[in-house]
Design a protein around this motif. Sequence first.
Motif, PDB file in Angstrom:
ATOM      1  N   ASP A  92       0.802  -1.238   0.000  1.00  0.00           N
ATOM      2  CA  ASP A  92       0.000   0.000   0.000  1.00  0.00           C
ATOM      3  C   ASP A  92       0.832   1.285   0.000  1.00  0.00           C
ATOM      4  O   ASP A  92       0.276   2.378   0.097  1.00  0.00           O
ATOM      5  CB  ASP A  92      -0.961   0.060   1.206  1.00  0.00           C
ATOM      6  CG  ASP A  92      -2.122  -0.921   1.091  1.00  0.00           C
ATOM      7  OD1 ASP A  92      -2.301  -1.506   0.015  1.00  0.00           O
ATOM      8  OD2 ASP A  92      -2.852  -1.093   2.083  1.00  0.00           O
TER       9      ASP A  92
ATOM     10  N   VAL B 121      -0.021   5.856  -0.657  1.00  0.00           N
ATOM     11  CA  VAL B 121       0.332   7.003   0.170  1.00  0.00           C
ATOM     12  C   VAL B 121       1.307   7.919  -0.568  1.00  0.00           C
ATOM     13  O   VAL B 121       1.189   9.146  -0.516  1.00  0.00           O
ATOM     14  CB  VAL B 121       0.896   6.534   1.524  1.00  0.00           C
ATOM     15  CG1 VAL B 121       1.398   7.708   2.341  1.00  0.00           C
ATOM     16  CG2 VAL B 121      -0.173   5.765   2.299  1.00  0.00           C
ATOM     17  N   ALA B 122       2.249   7.335  -1.277  1.00  0.00           N
ATOM     18  CA  ALA B 122       3.199   8.145  -2.048  1.00  0.00           C
ATOM     19  C   ALA B 122       2.428   9.029  -3.020  1.00  0.00           C
ATOM     20  O   ALA B 122       2.712  10.219  -3.169  1.00  0.00           O
ATOM     21  CB  ALA B 122       4.170   7.243  -2.809  1.00  0.00           C
TER      22      ALA B 122
ATOM     23  N   LYS C 122      -0.777   9.962  -2.873  1.00  0.00           N
ATOM     24  CA  LYS C 122      -1.626  10.957  -2.219  1.00  0.00           C
ATOM     25  C   LYS C 122      -0.814  12.156  -1.745  1.00  0.00           C
ATOM     26  O   LYS C 122      -1.254  13.298  -1.844  1.00  0.00           O
ATOM     27  CB  LYS C 122      -2.359  10.324  -1.032  1.00  0.00           C
ATOM     28  CG  LYS C 122      -3.416   9.334  -1.473  1.00  0.00           C
ATOM     29  CD  LYS C 122      -4.320   8.939  -0.330  1.00  0.00           C
ATOM     30  CE  LYS C 122      -4.997  10.136   0.264  1.00  0.00           C
ATOM     31  NZ  LYS C 122      -6.322   9.828   0.814  1.00  0.00           N
TER      32      LYS C 122
ATOM     33  N   HIS D  82      -9.728  10.309  -1.164  1.00  0.00           N
ATOM     34  CA  HIS D  82      -9.461  10.447  -2.596  1.00  0.00           C
ATOM     35  C   HIS D  82      -8.227   9.662  -2.995  1.00  0.00           C
ATOM     36  O   HIS D  82      -7.236   9.664  -2.271  1.00  0.00           O
ATOM     37  CB  HIS D  82      -9.262  11.913  -2.953  1.00  0.00           C
ATOM     38  CG  HIS D  82     -10.521  12.713  -2.825  1.00  0.00           C
ATOM     39  ND1 HIS D  82     -11.230  13.171  -3.892  1.00  0.00           N
ATOM     40  CD2 HIS D  82     -11.218  13.092  -1.730  1.00  0.00           C
ATOM     41  CE1 HIS D  82     -12.311  13.815  -3.471  1.00  0.00           C
ATOM     42  NE2 HIS D  82     -12.325  13.787  -2.151  1.00  0.00           N
ATOM     43  N   PHE D  83      -8.313   9.013  -4.127  1.00  0.00           N
ATOM     44  CA  PHE D  83      -7.211   8.156  -4.564  1.00  0.00           C
ATOM     45  C   PHE D  83      -6.990   8.288  -6.061  1.00  0.00           C
ATOM     46  O   PHE D  83      -7.940   8.425  -6.822  1.00  0.00           O
ATOM     47  CB  PHE D  83      -7.531   6.690  -4.253  1.00  0.00           C
ATOM     48  CG  PHE D  83      -7.777   6.415  -2.796  1.00  0.00           C
ATOM     49  CD1 PHE D  83      -6.720   6.135  -1.942  1.00  0.00           C
ATOM     50  CD2 PHE D  83      -9.056   6.454  -2.268  1.00  0.00           C
ATOM     51  CE1 PHE D  83      -6.938   5.896  -0.590  1.00  0.00           C
ATOM     52  CE2 PHE D  83      -9.282   6.212  -0.919  1.00  0.00           C
ATOM     53  CZ  PHE D  83      -8.226   5.933  -0.080  1.00  0.00           C
ATOM     54  N   TYR D  84      -5.749   8.223  -6.462  1.00  0.00           N
ATOM     55  CA  TYR D  84      -5.432   8.023  -7.874  1.00  0.00           C
ATOM     56  C   TYR D  84      -5.080   6.555  -8.105  1.00  0.00           C
ATOM     57  O   TYR D  84      -5.024   6.091  -9.219  1.00  0.00           O
ATOM     58  CB  TYR D  84      -4.234   8.867  -8.304  1.00  0.00           C
ATOM     59  CG  TYR D  84      -4.495  10.347  -8.475  1.00  0.00           C
ATOM     60  CD1 TYR D  84      -5.782  10.886  -8.379  1.00  0.00           C
ATOM     61  CD2 TYR D  84      -3.437  11.207  -8.757  1.00  0.00           C
ATOM     62  CE1 TYR D  84      -5.996  12.247  -8.551  1.00  0.00           C
ATOM     63  CE2 TYR D  84      -3.642  12.569  -8.925  1.00  0.00           C
ATOM     64  CZ  TYR D  84      -4.924  13.082  -8.814  1.00  0.00           C
ATOM     65  OH  TYR D  84      -5.107  14.429  -8.988  1.00  0.00           O
ATOM     66  N   ASN D  85      -4.725   5.887  -7.034  1.00  0.00           N
ATOM     67  CA  ASN D  85      -4.439   4.461  -7.192  1.00  0.00           C
ATOM     68  C   ASN D  85      -4.848   3.705  -5.942  1.00  0.00           C
ATOM     69  O   ASN D  85      -4.961   4.276  -4.857  1.00  0.00           O
ATOM     70  CB  ASN D  85      -2.958   4.206  -7.509  1.00  0.00           C
ATOM     71  CG  ASN D  85      -2.043   4.549  -6.356  1.00  0.00           C
ATOM     72  OD1 ASN D  85      -2.397   5.340  -5.494  1.00  0.00           O
ATOM     73  ND2 ASN D  85      -0.878   3.954  -6.319  1.00  0.00           N
ATOM     74  N   LYS D  86      -5.114   2.451  -6.138  1.00  0.00           N
ATOM     75  CA  LYS D  86      -5.442   1.555  -5.024  1.00  0.00           C
ATOM     76  C   LYS D  86      -4.724   0.239  -5.274  1.00  0.00           C
ATOM     77  O   LYS D  86      -4.385  -0.077  -6.410  1.00  0.00           O
ATOM     78  CB  LYS D  86      -6.951   1.302  -4.951  1.00  0.00           C
ATOM     79  CG  LYS D  86      -7.758   2.468  -4.406  1.00  0.00           C
ATOM     80  CD  LYS D  86      -9.166   2.006  -4.054  1.00  0.00           C
ATOM     81  CE  LYS D  86      -9.952   3.126  -3.398  1.00  0.00           C
ATOM     82  NZ  LYS D  86     -11.281   2.662  -2.944  1.00  0.00           N
ATOM     83  N   VAL D  87      -4.528  -0.502  -4.200  1.00  0.00           N
ATOM     84  CA  VAL D  87      -3.879  -1.814  -4.346  1.00  0.00           C
ATOM     85  C   VAL D  87      -4.893  -2.872  -3.945  1.00  0.00           C
ATOM     86  O   VAL D  87      -5.360  -2.888  -2.809  1.00  0.00           O
ATOM     87  CB  VAL D  87      -2.624  -1.901  -3.468  1.00  0.00           C
ATOM     88  CG1 VAL D  87      -1.980  -3.268  -3.608  1.00  0.00           C
ATOM     89  CG2 VAL D  87      -1.630  -0.807  -3.846  1.00  0.00           C
ATOM     90  N   ILE D  88      -5.248  -3.689  -4.900  1.00  0.00           N
ATOM     91  CA  ILE D  88      -6.331  -4.642  -4.664  1.00  0.00           C
ATOM     92  C   ILE D  88      -5.775  -6.057  -4.534  1.00  0.00           C
ATOM     93  O   ILE D  88      -4.974  -6.492  -5.364  1.00  0.00           O
ATOM     94  CB  ILE D  88      -7.345  -4.561  -5.811  1.00  0.00           C
ATOM     95  CG1 ILE D  88      -7.994  -3.178  -5.778  1.00  0.00           C
ATOM     96  CG2 ILE D  88      -8.394  -5.653  -5.702  1.00  0.00           C
ATOM     97  CD1 ILE D  88      -8.700  -2.811  -7.026  1.00  0.00           C
TER      98      ILE D  88
ATOM     99  N   SER E 221      -3.753  -0.573  -8.903  1.00  0.00           N
ATOM    100  CA  SER E 221      -4.667  -0.147  -9.955  1.00  0.00           C
ATOM    101  C   SER E 221      -4.705   1.361 -10.075  1.00  0.00           C
ATOM    102  O   SER E 221      -4.841   2.057  -9.073  1.00  0.00           O
ATOM    103  CB  SER E 221      -6.082  -0.613  -9.620  1.00  0.00           C
ATOM    104  OG  SER E 221      -6.073  -1.985  -9.322  1.00  0.00           O
ATOM    105  N   GLN E 222      -4.608   1.823 -11.280  1.00  0.00           N
ATOM    106  CA  GLN E 222      -4.801   3.234 -11.569  1.00  0.00           C
ATOM    107  C   GLN E 222      -5.103   3.320 -13.056  1.00  0.00           C
ATOM    108  O   GLN E 222      -5.190   2.299 -13.718  1.00  0.00           O
ATOM    109  CB  GLN E 222      -3.565   4.053 -11.188  1.00  0.00           C
ATOM    110  CG  GLN E 222      -2.297   3.724 -11.956  1.00  0.00           C
ATOM    111  CD  GLN E 222      -1.766   2.355 -11.646  1.00  0.00           C
ATOM    112  OE1 GLN E 222      -1.519   2.036 -10.501  1.00  0.00           O
ATOM    113  NE2 GLN E 222      -1.635   1.498 -12.659  1.00  0.00           N
TER     114      GLN E 222
ATOM    115  N   VAL F 121     -11.333   3.799 -12.644  1.00  0.00           N
ATOM    116  CA  VAL F 121     -10.186   4.356 -11.925  1.00  0.00           C
ATOM    117  C   VAL F 121     -10.233   5.873 -11.847  1.00  0.00           C
ATOM    118  O   VAL F 121      -9.258   6.517 -11.512  1.00  0.00           O
ATOM    119  CB  VAL F 121      -8.863   3.927 -12.591  1.00  0.00           C
ATOM    120  CG1 VAL F 121      -8.648   2.435 -12.394  1.00  0.00           C
ATOM    121  CG2 VAL F 121      -8.865   4.272 -14.074  1.00  0.00           C
TER     122      VAL F 121
END
Lengths: 195, 962, 294
Positions: A16, A20-21, A23, A32-38, A56-57, A105
């Motif tokens: 993850d 954070v990097a 954000k 709010h997110f530009y990417n998530k880790v699923i 994912s982004q 995304v």
Amino acid sequence: MRKGLLINLDRCSGCDSCIVACKLENDLPLGHFYNKVIAVGPTGTFPNVEKYWLPSQCQQCENPACVHVCPTAASYRDPETGMVLIDKEKCIGCQYCIYACPYGVRQFNEDAGVVQKCTLCAQITADGDGVPACVHNCNCGARFFGDYDDPESDVSRELAKYPEEAIHTLPDPNDAKPLTRYILSPKFASWKELV
Amino acid sequence: MTKGTISRRGFMKAAAATGAALTAAGSIPLLETTDQAFAAGSVERVMHKTACHGCTNCCPVRVYTEDGRVVKIEGDPDGPLNKGGVCLKCLSQIQTVYSPRHVLHPMKRVGERGENRWEAISWEEAVDLAGEQIATAVKKYGPYSYWSARGGGGAYIEWETSGLDYTFGGCNSLASGACQCAMPRDFVSTTSVGFNCCVDMDNVDRWVGITDNAELDGTRRDDTERVFVLWGSQPHSSKAAHGGHGLTDARSNLGVKTIVVDPYMTAEATKADVWLPVRPGSDCALMLSWIHHIIENNLYDEAFVKHWTNLPFLINPETRLAYRAEEVWPDYVNPAADPAGVYDTPAYVCFDAKTNSVQPFPFTAPENCAVDPVIFATATVNGKGAKTAGQIYKEEAEPWTLEAAGETCWLDPERIREAVELYAKADFGGLSNGVFSDHQENSSTAPLGALAIDALLGYVESPCSAFQNHGAASRTADRPTQRLGVFSSTFERYGLGWTTGLTKAENDRLLDAIVADWDAKGRDGKEMQRYFFQSRCDTMGANEHKGIHQWQTCAPKELRQAITTGEPYRPRVMYEMSGNKYAVMGPSLEWKKAYDEQDFVIQQYPNMTSFTVQTVDLFLPTTEWLEYDSYEAPGTHFNRHYARCQVTHLGETVNPFVSPYQVAEAAVEKLGAENVFDPDAYKVPFFESLEAARAAWAEQMGKGSWQEMLDDIDHRFTEEPMDDYMAYYQYKEPVSDGLPRGFATMSRKVDVYSEAMLRLARTGFPYMYPFDQPACDDYDPICTFKEPTESPVEGQPGYDPEYPLVITTGRLPHFHHGTMRHAPFIREVMPAPELKINPETAAEYGIEHLDWVKITSRRGSSNARAYLTQGIAPGVLITERFWNPECFDETQESITPGIEECGYNIMSADEFQNPCFATNSYRAFTVKIEKTERPERIWIESEQFQPFMPTLSGEPVTEEVF
Amino acid sequence: MAIQWPLVLFSLLAGAGGAMLAFAGLSQLLGGSRTVRRRAVWCALALFVIGGLCSVAHLASPLNAISAVTNLLSFSGISIELMLLGASFIAGAAYLVLTREEGRDGAVRVVAVLAVIFGVAIGFFCGHGYVIDAQPTWNSETLPVAYLGTSLALGAFAYALVAAATKTPAGKAANGAATSAVELGGKLWPAVLVCAVMDAVGILAYGLFLGLDAVAAQGVLFWGGAVACGVVGVLACAIAGMTALAAKAPLPLAVAGVACAAIGGVALRMLMWACATGYIDLFSHGIPSVMLHL
Ligand SMILES: Nc1nc2c(c(=O)[nH]1)N[C@H]1C(S)=C(S)[C@@H](COP(=O)(O)OP(=O)(O)OC[C@H]3O[C@@H](n4cnc5c(=O)[nH]c(N)nc54)[C@H](O)[C@@H]3O)O[C@H]1N2
Ligand SMILES: Nc1nc2c(c(=O)[nH]1)N[C@H]1C(S)=C(S)[C@@H](COP(=O)(O)OP(=O)(O)OC[C@H]3O[C@@H](n4cnc5c(=O)[nH]c(N)nc54)[C@H](O)[C@@H]3O)O[C@H]1N2
Ligand code: SF4
Ligand code: SF4
Ligand code: SF4
Ligand code: SF4
Ligand code: SF4
Ligand SMILES: [Mo]
């Protein structure tokens, strides 16, 4: 030029940190997110299971649906770099691009009244030598950035290390041509189509 | 981007000048804002280099400031292990250093404990109050009324607490780690292999980052098969950007294979060649089955075992110690004896295959060895039947067939076979014994088992091995020696303790010299030696659990009970140098009863925790790592050791190595130097001021000054030359006595059969030498299996149908122990502890994914959110430690200290411990579960964490207080 | 996905306005009352304006509508809707201008034909913008057909309502029934029935496309709103219009029809949003983000 991300899932530990990097680099508020880790899986039945993480982004489609539906041309694909971006000045917040993106995304930013998504850290990468925050800081060196057309780029060099069967793209419903490649070797887990 | 060394240097100079002026004026500045460089600065971006202290691993980072304000943190691509990667804990420091929770001034409690009401006071007042409270207690109740508490791995302060303890003559220092962290593994490796490789055993960095078969660019040089075993060890969480990154490189770039022994499908397990989801608490049975399989199938490295381990030594059945040649042949002349009488290299006894007889077995190079020792044998020595150590091990392992282990460990025997054969047949191998064993009753026996496996396979000081000596220091000119308790300098200070590898005469000479030194200083050296010995004996739990001497700590349960009962005596004033004992030490609610008995509790920490709210009377604010200078942390990056370099400084936070000095100084002044045991003791690990600390660290780094070190911004580290760093098989290199170097152990070989365990139990050797501590029951000298006291297996004595499930813990990359629960971007992705549970088990309790679950052990209950996964066996649970700082947020209608809601350690146990190390049981105890509702006050939605968002970024950059 | 109310209302109101406009056009071509037609067109224009305002409410800021208009030529779904909305509005306005006085038959006929075309098209294209690969539960031509059907039904009943509420100048004594009877050359109720059938077909076709499982998950919306009101209610009202009831109580009948069609139209659109899954909706996963047991 086709600039984009490459993510090597053989290396990703699902930590993850890229979330954070991203954000912090892009000053995104809570929620709010530009990417998530699923986490994909574990699939199977204990103890015969497999699992991998799918960071994912935006997939940087070459034929991006988000651009096609945008009524104001706020969403556009930079003809020079191939980067799909949003011009916040032009965005009217109609959110059609959110409905049209096959990968879900994009996010609507209520406060700003515009749609947002991964910018490939254009503020860092625009001048041609920086790499995005998620790539730079990736805990395990799983993320790569560069021009898919340039055989000397980081993405091309990493891709070249792996056979066909380990290289994947998200399934493409109708010729969106997502550029982002994922590496996942069958010995770790089989690639899941997710649809 | 410009490297802003110039304005940085300007700042440092300005800071130094102001500091000096204030000291001269004799005043302590309250919130002095200064700094021309920052104040007058443009918005130029300045780059700094420092090392993260988000966990134990100290990854090098680049930090950017604008007008003195930190605006960005990123990994330093120059880092040989992390290669520019850093984890979310590191990145989030930008939120925690400016967090509304970062305390900037000393605080005195004004309400009741638990009310969270405070008054800001000056450092002058704070130091005076702390000194007064300590002095009063010591005067009234004696030196043992003062005690200290410290953190574990990754805490700023560990063994250093002893500096204050022995100033006043106290003897109890409670560690969140130690008994529960690395100390058991440290003892085993130090006594059996001769050096501390517990760091290697859980920090796989040294052997995975850049192993010798790869060029530095990651290209392989040979096609040897290399296999790592991650046994209850998950570097992807616990060494995230460090060993986690290294492991990734090893696997992806070098094709290293991995075996993971872990109840949960960790990130490592997802990538493993073989994953053995062992039942928590059953590891020793599995280890014994590996040992059995390796011996039965002749998979061991015969030459190594014969000549470099003590397994061929014949063991005296009465003393359980190896026969020395002189015991059998009184006139025996040991060819390895040091004519100068300084170094000690004993000769032992073996059964010789050449002569089919019992023969002396002196230390030689293998090629010069006169005998062919039989590893597994029984022979008659001095008229009695004696077994070799190897034979004893073999018999212990005998019942542990793959099938038997499969049944006990809930594993498929075929998979065990696959794993052990993959490992045994590798060209090179290494086993990382994680912290799992330090959290259960097997904390002494499991590391012995791991050692036995690697020693049998010859994976010692070989490429990939976890038992690895690095650097010039270990390439001694003479027979290597080892003084135990490297983390306990006080033993040396007061003339106690045996140095392994030296003769008795030499040991006596060294200790007498120390005593004489005290005499020369006008103190009674003998008396001090005796006092120290006695106080070590009086340390809580020291008689039963002598392993605590290794890191000079005390036995947690015994301390807790002494405080609550007052027997044998009651420690009353506590100086806590870590964060949240309620979160990291169990059983927390039992501990609360003890803390409630305290007259006065001082805590130093960067932010308030449950412990602060619930228990603390005086809070001393310490620096966050961006405000911090130091060279003290153990985490290294391959051959480099990075310095931490202050980037900013807020309010009146104080370096944690300075505040204890100030407090001790005040207390000594009040007591009078003549009334304390050792009025200078606190000056050893602690520093009067940051400047003094910098000078000491610069010296350790071999630099003229801290400034000189800072000026070379690209080299803020020390570096071991690669040739020394990668020097394998150091034990084979010849040394001054013409013999191979061997190991810094009693036998100069690998003591797979741990005589040290036996000697320790009987006399407290080597720590207590020249005195004898009263004996307790022997500690097992080899790996043995004991079913955990609370067992999930029907039919076992510890089985109770009311608590049918076994639970354990492990780390997450997101948090370091009790830290970062106030970091909003981390909490929004990991808002609550997850209880990993097999869907089959969940279904039995009607629990669905993300339902809240109440977990109850015999000691108490905690809550977590269910995370249904096929990555864990039915009947097994795993979750992480937690606490919830939102529970005492201003926005709450009513507050709690935030520990009872999600506090795993409320459930964990100390009534069953490892005998040697007093290790509590944080893993592998049993519980019951039921579905419940989200506890009040717990936040789980992103937006709820708004009150944790940074608010202090506008704070001025301030001067050091001291 | 969250139900986007502005878009639900916009598409239904604009579509219904379009249908009214089309009915007015048909009336012009087939015969009927000029007053009814003019009133209906006024209503249509009002619906376009209200619908348009609703759609603006979907944008982050009303001013953004201007950007949308200035970028009409992007030919995105939105720009086609906007173009049709504009064209329909102009056709309606032109009709009102041209029919202020008698005469100008040629021009009025042309406008009437355009009104029919645009009026029907807007209903369809308000739904067609959603037919995208990224939303499998939308990606079917049954969706615009259902949008069209529900728009037509609502517009048709609304037209019938206007007719029923209008007293023809010819026979001052005549009630609404008489007025209705001559609308569309006497084919008003059959035309309403045709629209109702299209509505039913559209709703059922989209329901079938979604599949039983999906609609069952939205039971009240589908079975109650879309089927009971949108299909059964609408058909019942339209069939009743073919009976003597049309003459006896045209006003209540039209009101009932409007109510059923409105509920059905809203329910269908709500259903569309509620069933939206995304093709691969990566960000839809909460915390922890996990795809379990695939
Ligand atoms: N149930 C369960 N309990 C466990 C464990 C487990 O796995 N399960 N693990 C055990 C282990 S192995 C250990 S080591 C202990 C750890 O227990 P602790 O060491 O007490 O835990 P920490 O919360 O890390 O506290 C150390 C603190 O030092 C502080 N610190 C770090 N850097 C700085 C700094 O720059 N300045 C200042 N002033 N302070 C700083 C950190 O904020 C950190 O919180 O917990 C033990 N408890
Ligand atoms: N992110 C982060 N990093 C840290 C720390 C932290 O708190 N957070 N703490 C630091 C400290 S002080 C330490 S000591 C190290 C510890 O580092 P590790 O040794 O990696 O610690 P854990 O992850 O707690 O435990 C390792 C594994 O043991 C497994 N396990 C649990 N019970 C059993 C069992 O009975 N048998 C076996 N075989 N495995 C079991 C867990 O599933 C887990 O995967 O990490 C250090 N680094
Ligand atoms: S930071 Fe890297 S390793 Fe961690 S989750 Fe993101 S891609 Fe994976
Ligand atoms: S992934 Fe979505 S947002 Fe990104 S280019 Fe493709 S369609 Fe557009
Ligand atoms: S929300 Fe903005 S970017 Fe998206 S389609 Fe509408 S105008 Fe374009
Ligand atoms: S490239 Fe930049 S914007 Fe995109 S996910 Fe990575 S950090 Fe975020
Ligand atoms: S692994 Fe530890 S030291 Fe390295 S970046 Fe993360 S928190 Fe910091
Ligand atoms: Mo630890």
